[in-house]
Every structure is written in C-alpha cells, then in structure tokens.
Design an enzyme around this catalytic site. Sequence first.
Site, PDB file in Angstrom:
ATOM      1  N   THR A  13       0.811  -1.221   0.000  1.00 57.01           N
ATOM      2  CA  THR A  13       0.000   0.000   0.000  1.00 57.01           C
ATOM      3  C   THR A  13       0.842   1.267   0.000  1.00 57.01           C
ATOM      4  O   THR A  13       0.475   2.265  -0.627  1.00 57.01           O
ATOM      5  CB  THR A  13      -0.904  -0.008   1.264  1.00 57.01           C
ATOM      6  OG1 THR A  13      -1.822  -1.080   1.122  1.00 57.01           O
ATOM      7  CG2 THR A  13      -1.654   1.286   1.438  1.00 57.01           C
ATOM      8  N   ASP A  58       1.299  -6.629  -4.460  1.00 61.30           N
ATOM      9  CA  ASP A  58       0.415  -6.642  -3.301  1.00 61.30           C
ATOM     10  C   ASP A  58       0.901  -7.860  -2.522  1.00 61.30           C
ATOM     11  O   ASP A  58       1.038  -8.950  -3.094  1.00 61.30           O
ATOM     12  CB  ASP A  58      -1.038  -6.810  -3.756  1.00 61.30           C
ATOM     13  CG  ASP A  58      -2.005  -6.763  -2.587  1.00 61.30           C
ATOM     14  OD1 ASP A  58      -1.793  -7.510  -1.608  1.00 61.30           O
ATOM     15  OD2 ASP A  58      -2.962  -5.987  -2.640  1.00 61.30           O
ATOM     16  N   SER A  59       1.165  -7.712  -1.237  1.00 63.70           N
ATOM     17  CA  SER A  59       1.853  -8.803  -0.533  1.00 63.70           C
ATOM     18  C   SER A  59       0.990 -10.042  -0.378  1.00 63.70           C
ATOM     19  O   SER A  59       1.484 -11.105   0.001  1.00 63.70           O
ATOM     20  CB  SER A  59       2.396  -8.334   0.816  1.00 63.70           C
ATOM     21  OG  SER A  59       1.370  -8.223   1.762  1.00 63.70           O
ATOM     22  N   THR A  90       1.358  -4.893   4.012  1.00 67.10           N
ATOM     23  CA  THR A  90       1.179  -5.335   5.402  1.00 67.10           C
ATOM     24  C   THR A  90       0.559  -6.733   5.499  1.00 67.10           C
ATOM     25  O   THR A  90       0.721  -7.401   6.519  1.00 67.10           O
ATOM     26  CB  THR A  90       0.278  -4.360   6.187  1.00 67.10           C
ATOM     27  OG1 THR A  90      -1.013  -4.316   5.577  1.00 67.10           O
ATOM     28  CG2 THR A  90       0.878  -2.975   6.249  1.00 67.10           C
ATOM     29  N   ASP A  91      -0.135  -7.167   4.447  1.00 69.19           N
ATOM     30  CA  ASP A  91      -0.899  -8.417   4.584  1.00 69.19           C
ATOM     31  C   ASP A  91      -0.021  -9.611   4.959  1.00 69.19           C
ATOM     32  O   ASP A  91      -0.403 -10.418   5.807  1.00 69.19           O
ATOM     33  CB  ASP A  91      -1.660  -8.727   3.292  1.00 69.19           C
ATOM     34  CG  ASP A  91      -2.860  -7.804   3.097  1.00 69.19           C
ATOM     35  OD1 ASP A  91      -3.219  -7.090   4.057  1.00 69.19           O
ATOM     36  OD2 ASP A  91      -3.442  -7.794   2.000  1.00 69.19           O
ATOM     37  N   THR A 273      -0.201 -22.237  19.305  1.00 66.40           N
ATOM     38  CA  THR A 273      -1.512 -21.856  19.834  1.00 66.40           C
ATOM     39  C   THR A 273      -2.236 -20.890  18.904  1.00 66.40           C
ATOM     40  O   THR A 273      -1.612 -20.070  18.234  1.00 66.40           O
ATOM     41  CB  THR A 273      -1.393 -21.226  21.241  1.00 66.40           C
ATOM     42  OG1 THR A 273      -2.722 -20.913  21.697  1.00 66.40           O
ATOM     43  CG2 THR A 273      -0.553 -19.955  21.239  1.00 66.40           C
ATOM     44  N   GLN A 274      -3.555 -21.008  18.906  1.00 64.50           N
ATOM     45  CA  GLN A 274      -4.383 -20.042  18.174  1.00 64.50           C
ATOM     46  C   GLN A 274      -4.470 -18.723  18.923  1.00 64.50           C
ATOM     47  O   GLN A 274      -4.898 -17.715  18.353  1.00 64.50           O
ATOM     48  CB  GLN A 274      -5.812 -20.582  18.016  1.00 64.50           C
ATOM     49  CG  GLN A 274      -5.923 -21.762  17.119  1.00 64.50           C
ATOM     50  CD  GLN A 274      -7.355 -22.264  16.987  1.00 64.50           C
ATOM     51  OE1 GLN A 274      -8.304 -21.647  17.488  1.00 64.50           O
ATOM     52  NE2 GLN A 274      -7.512 -23.389  16.330  1.00 64.50           N
ATOM     53  N   CYS A 275      -4.120 -18.744  20.211  1.00 65.93           N
ATOM     54  CA  CYS A 275      -4.225 -17.513  21.001  1.00 65.93           C
ATOM     55  C   CYS A 275      -3.171 -16.527  20.538  1.00 65.93           C
ATOM     56  O   CYS A 275      -2.081 -16.917  20.110  1.00 65.93           O
ATOM     57  CB  CYS A 275      -4.003 -17.808  22.484  1.00 65.93           C
ATOM     58  SG  CYS A 275      -5.200 -18.956  23.149  1.00 65.93           S
TER      59      CYS A 275
HETATM   60  N1  ASP Z   1      -2.894  -5.634   0.334  1.00 66.60           N
HETATM   61  C1  ASP Z   1      -1.816  -4.754   0.744  1.00 66.60           C
HETATM   62  C2  ASP Z   1      -0.534  -5.563   0.730  1.00 66.60           C
HETATM   63  O1  ASP Z   1      -0.333  -6.357   1.598  1.00 66.60           O
HETATM   64  C3  ASP Z   1      -2.100  -4.182   2.075  1.00 66.60           C
HETATM   65  C4  ASP Z   1      -1.036  -3.260   2.624  1.00 66.60           C
HETATM   66  O2  ASP Z   1       0.033  -3.062   2.105  1.00 66.60           O
HETATM   67  O3  ASP Z   1      -1.310  -2.686   3.698  1.00 66.60           O
HETATM   68  O4  ASP Z   1       0.263  -5.399  -0.164  1.00 66.60           O
END
Ligand code: ASP
Length: 339
Positions: A13, A58-59, A90-91, A273-275
């Site tokens: 992003t 896009d990640s 971020t993904d 763990t899922q936690c």
């Molecule tokens: N879909 C975007 C990515 O992971 C989201 C981001 O960058 O925040 O590339």
Amino acid sequence: MSKRIYIAYNGGTIGMKQSSQGYTPEPGYLQSLMQAMPMFYQPGMPEFEVHAFPELLDSANMHPDDWLKIAEDIADHYNDYDGFIVLHGTDTMAYTASALPFMLQGLRKPVIITGSQIPLCEIRNDARDNLITSLLIASQYAIPEVCLFFGGRLIRGCRAVKVDAKGFQAFASPNYPLLGQAGIDIDIHWSAIRPVPVTPPNLHVQAINQAVVGALRLFPGISAQVLANMLQPPLQGLVLEAYGLGNGPAKDPDFLKVLAEATERGVVIVDVTQCLKGGVEIASYATGRALAEAGVISGGDMTAEAALAKLYYLLTVGYSAEQTRELMGISLCGELSVD
Ligand code: ASP
C-alpha cells in the site's frame, strides 16, 4: 560521514495509487512522491537509494520465492550500505519478517521491514512516519537483526504478527518485548536485541523455498478426513494451530490416528496456539498429551508465521524429520523463548 541506506521496494500500500481497480502499485510513483517531499532530504536524514523490484507486489501475492529475491537483493548490496529497509505490503509482512531472519545468516546490519495502511500519496497517511522513522533507525542504530517497524513499534521480525486490519498500530510482538519504540524520542531496547553473530563470518543467504509445508487451524467439528487431506504427500511439515495451551480433539481416535500415521511417514507436525499471546504447554491437558503421543511436537511460544518459516527453513536445508523435530525446540534466531 552520512550513513547510506538501501531501500528495497517490494510493493504494498505504501507506494500504491488509486485506480479504477482500487489501490494498485505503479512503477516509479513512490520514488516521484518522495522526491517531491523535502523532509526526506533534510539535514539529519541519511542518504538513501530506492531500488524497486521489477514487479511491485500486493503482498497477498507473495511466495517464498519472493522472500529469496529480497534476501538476495540485500546480500548483493550488503557491503555498500549501512542499513536496509524493505518496503512491503502489510498483509503478509509478518511472514516475510519471520522468514528473513532464517535466510540472512550472519546479518550484522539493520534490516527493517515497513509499509503502511494508507499510501504516501494520501494527505492523511502513516506511510511518511513509518518510512522516515525506519530510515532514522536503520542509519543511527547498528541493530544486527531483521526488524519490523510500524506505528511506532520496532519488533523482532520473527516475533511479529499482524493484529489490526485498519489501525496504524497494525503489528504486535505478543511473546517478546519490543526492540524499540518511537514516540517523542526513539528508544532502542538494547537488552532485547540479539548480540552480533559470531558465525558465519560473512552474510550468507539460505534459501528456504524448497520445502512443502502447510498450516491448519483447528476448529470444532474438524474431521479426520480434512486433516488427512491436508497431510497428503508431498507435504513434509504442518503447523497445527491448536487451542489454548496446544490442545486438540483427543476424543476422536480417527483424528489421532491420522496424526500418528503422518508422523510415522516423516511429516513434522508442529503445535502452536491459536491464542494471540502465550504458547504451547503440550503436557498440561490430556487433550494436548494425546496430540504429543501421536507425534505432534510443541512449537512453544512461536507465532504461526515463525513456525511456518522455520519448517520451510529446516526442511529446505535437508534436515531429517527427526532432526527437524529437535531443532524446532531450539531458538535459532530469537523466534522462540526457551527457559
Ligand atoms: N494488500 C496490501 C498488501 O499487503 C495491504 C497493505 O500493504 O497494507 O500489499
């Protein structure tokens, strides 16, 4: 002398532009925005070079082969720069941040992965601060680790998880102290940072993209058949995201049989763990012990992302199932707390 920072721009992003398809990365756009922003060139800022990957991603489209491209790009420029920034979506940022510490062996310079929730082109954004602060940290502090910086938090890469799809503090380090915080001041928590590695003497890139691994989150009602499908050859390793302290459906003999058979075949099954916080203590409950008796090993307090990266690493290197199970319990790059 001014420090020099290499920015490996992988996508995300942070550099995206609004289009009729929604936000998409566009070659050259991020660089042109940065060139128009005087704060990137003010006294006190390091010199930097932005190197954009041929295909900005896009990640959500990232693959372990892309981790290798990033690691090799850093290695190719390692001797010419004081620190490295990876601009990333971020993904799957926590996955890349978890993988790179296993790949960049002998790392003695900071590698900081960052990105943003809002692109740099928007009036209100978190991109500017994440990028400027990453540049300052990478140039001013000789942290010999792969870190993730986001929303004021400096996190060990292999401890990071994405915890917020919209907020600016999108990443957390649930089981390990922050490596640093950026508020009015930038505070680096040196006691939490790993010492400079002794070996290997030079940076060595270890590929980790040659294993077949998977992850499965337990849910009430999961059948032995679903598990069996997942464990089909050629799968070599599985991260089993279990309940609480590492528990699973121990009253289902078929489920346990599928686990035991896969273990017998040499599949390494790691219990996490899922936690969000805390880790596996597999012997605490009968429902955890039953998994252990079927050959499932504890992933301790590793995140699912780190456990997956570690399986990719150990199985690509070619350790046997037995050795992999043993090494899963040893902290290799700070991904696991051991008492
Ligand atoms: N879909 C975007 C990515 O992971 C989201 C981001 O960058 O925040 O590339």
